[in-house]
Design an enzyme around this catalytic site. Structure first.
Site, short mmCIF file in Angstrom:
data_model
loop_
_atom_site.label_atom_id
_atom_site.label_comp_id
_atom_site.label_asym_id
_atom_site.label_seq_id
_atom_site.Cartn_x
_atom_site.Cartn_y
_atom_site.Cartn_z
N ASN A 156 -74.52 -75.65 -43.54
CA ASN A 156 -73.60 -74.68 -42.96
C ASN A 156 -73.63 -74.66 -41.44
OD1 ASN A 156 -76.21 -73.59 -43.93
ND2 ASN A 156 -75.63 -71.83 -42.69
N CYS A 331 -75.14 -65.61 -40.61
CA CYS A 331 -76.06 -64.72 -41.30
C CYS A 331 -77.31 -64.47 -40.47
CB CYS A 331 -76.44 -65.31 -42.65
SG CYS A 331 -76.91 -67.01 -42.51
#
Ligand SMILES: *Cc1c(COP(=O)(O)O)cnc(C)c1O
Length: 394
Positions: A156, A331
């Site tokens: 990611n 995140c």
């Protein structure tokens, strides 16, 4: 023209907008077709169940799986938790060793750390400077008590694509289950649970132009049949694997999002790859800019760079009115620690901080990319001329 322009959105690894076609498919299931798919006695239940079944079939077909192997979850975080903790709990009498990779998403690393606290042993494989694992090293890490290998399909942050088929073959040769977090990969690269020997696969809708709050876990039912201990107990939905009333509109959205992504996968990836390459070409012209991750074994819409001689925070700040992007994973952007992925490929803290992750998407245009490239070059040059730090030109 009068509307103030918003920054160009290039943070598609964090999330993507819902495609209007996905939205349109979902809407009737909030109001008209609102039934509970578990209501087996009337039309409202039947039409909801039919829509859920249709999504299950779309997802299964796209992965070369069967519909009963698809378990709906609230997203990839839950799918990863269900896969890892569910396998650990079901197989602990056979072994307590798990193998994963240092560059995994926190939704894989944290369940692994949690299991370490319960007495499991976890091997965290390193990656090379290109972000790839060494499959021979993976093979050497497998032990008689290894029950699970978890390796992400696409990273990611740096977009690197791990060699799934080789990893899966290696696991199956040794009778070890193979889980892959495909949150970034699904709809972008070909996934085939048979050809790639995948036993469990996590995905999520909101990275592929679907809604947030819905995802799925593929759980192999034959050769071998994967046993999974449920992590949410209740009404016994999803064949007892995940209880809770099925969220029909979101499930319809996930199915529609994947249907669209798969229908246009090849042409869209080519379009995004060309724009990404154009962006990289412009940025590469600056001294002291380096590409993070493997140059070709990577997602077509990903570009991750480190910029020597600038402060990462100042760089993002200088760009925030022009382009929406992040320096690491969304995140972890609330934490001040440098990216664990960039550290794993060998970067210093300073270089890890001074990095930019571009995630291009379906609604970006070449004109936007040119605008962003220009702004990046201007900002980096301005920051450097103001700073006493000199770029480390390679
Ligand atoms: C976004 C992401 C997740 C988390 O998915 P959610 O659906 O937001 O829970 C997990 N793994 C990877 C690789 C991701 O990119």
């Amino acid at each position: 023209m009068a509307r103030p322009s918003r920054p160009v959105y290039l943070d598609c690894h964090a999330t993507t907008p819902v495609d209007p076609l996905v939205m349109a498919a979902m809407l009737p299931f909030f109001t008209e077709h609102f039934g509970n798919p578990a209501s087996v006695g009337h039309l409202y239940g039947w039409e909801a169940e039919a829509a859920v079944q249709r999504s299950r079939e779309i997802i299964a077909a796209g992965l070369n799986a069967t519909p009963t192997e698809i378990v709906f979850t609230s997203g990839a975080t839950e799918a990863n938790n269900l896969a890892i903790k569910g396998v650990a709990e079901a197989y602990f009498s056979q072994g307590r060793h798990i193998v994963t990779v240092a560059t995994e998403h926190s939704a894989v690393l944290d369940p692994c750390r949690y299991l370490e606290g319960l007495g499991f042993e976890v091997t965290y494989l390193p990656v090379g400077p290109d972000g790839l694992i060494d499959v021979a090293e993976l093979a050497r890490s497998l032990r008689d008590d290894t029950i699970l290998v978890s390796v992400m399909a696409a990273n990611n942050e740096i977009g690197v694509l791990q060699p799934l088929a080789e990893i899966g073959q290696c696991c199956h040769d040794r009778g070890v289950l193979f889980h892959t977090d495909a949150a970034q990969a699904i709809g972008k690269i070909d996934l085939d649970v048979q050809a790639q020997h995948i036993d469990l696969l996590s995905c999520t809708a909101h990275k592929v132009y679907g809604p947030k709050g819905i995802g799925a876990l593929y759980v192999r039912q034959r050769q071998p049949r994967v046993n999974l201990a449920a992590q949410l107990h209740g009404g016994g939905h999803e064949r007892g694997r995940r209880s809770g009333t099925l969220y029909t509109p979101q499930i319809v959205g996930l199915g529609k999002a994947l249907e669209l992504a798969w229908a246009n996968q090849a042409s869209e990836q080519a379009r995004l790859g060309a724009m990404r390459d154009r962006l990289w070409q412009a940025l590469q012209a600056l001294p002291g800019v380096q590409l993070n991750g493997h140059p070709t074994q990577r997602l077509a819409h990903n570009l991750n760079i480190s910029v020597a001689g600038v402060d990462g925070q100042a760089l993002l700040l200088g760009l925030k009115n022009v382009v929406a992007l992040s320096s690491g994973a969304a995140c972890s952007s609330t934490s001040t620690a440098p990216s664990h992925v960039l550290k794993a490929i060998g970067h210093t803290d300073a270089l890890a901080y001074a990095s930019l992750r571009f995630g291009l998407g379906r609604f970006n245009t070449p004109a936007e990319i040119d605008q962003v490239a220009q702004a990046c070059c201007d900002t980096i040059t301005a920051l450097r001329s103001r700073s006493s730090i000199q770029p480390a030109v390679k």
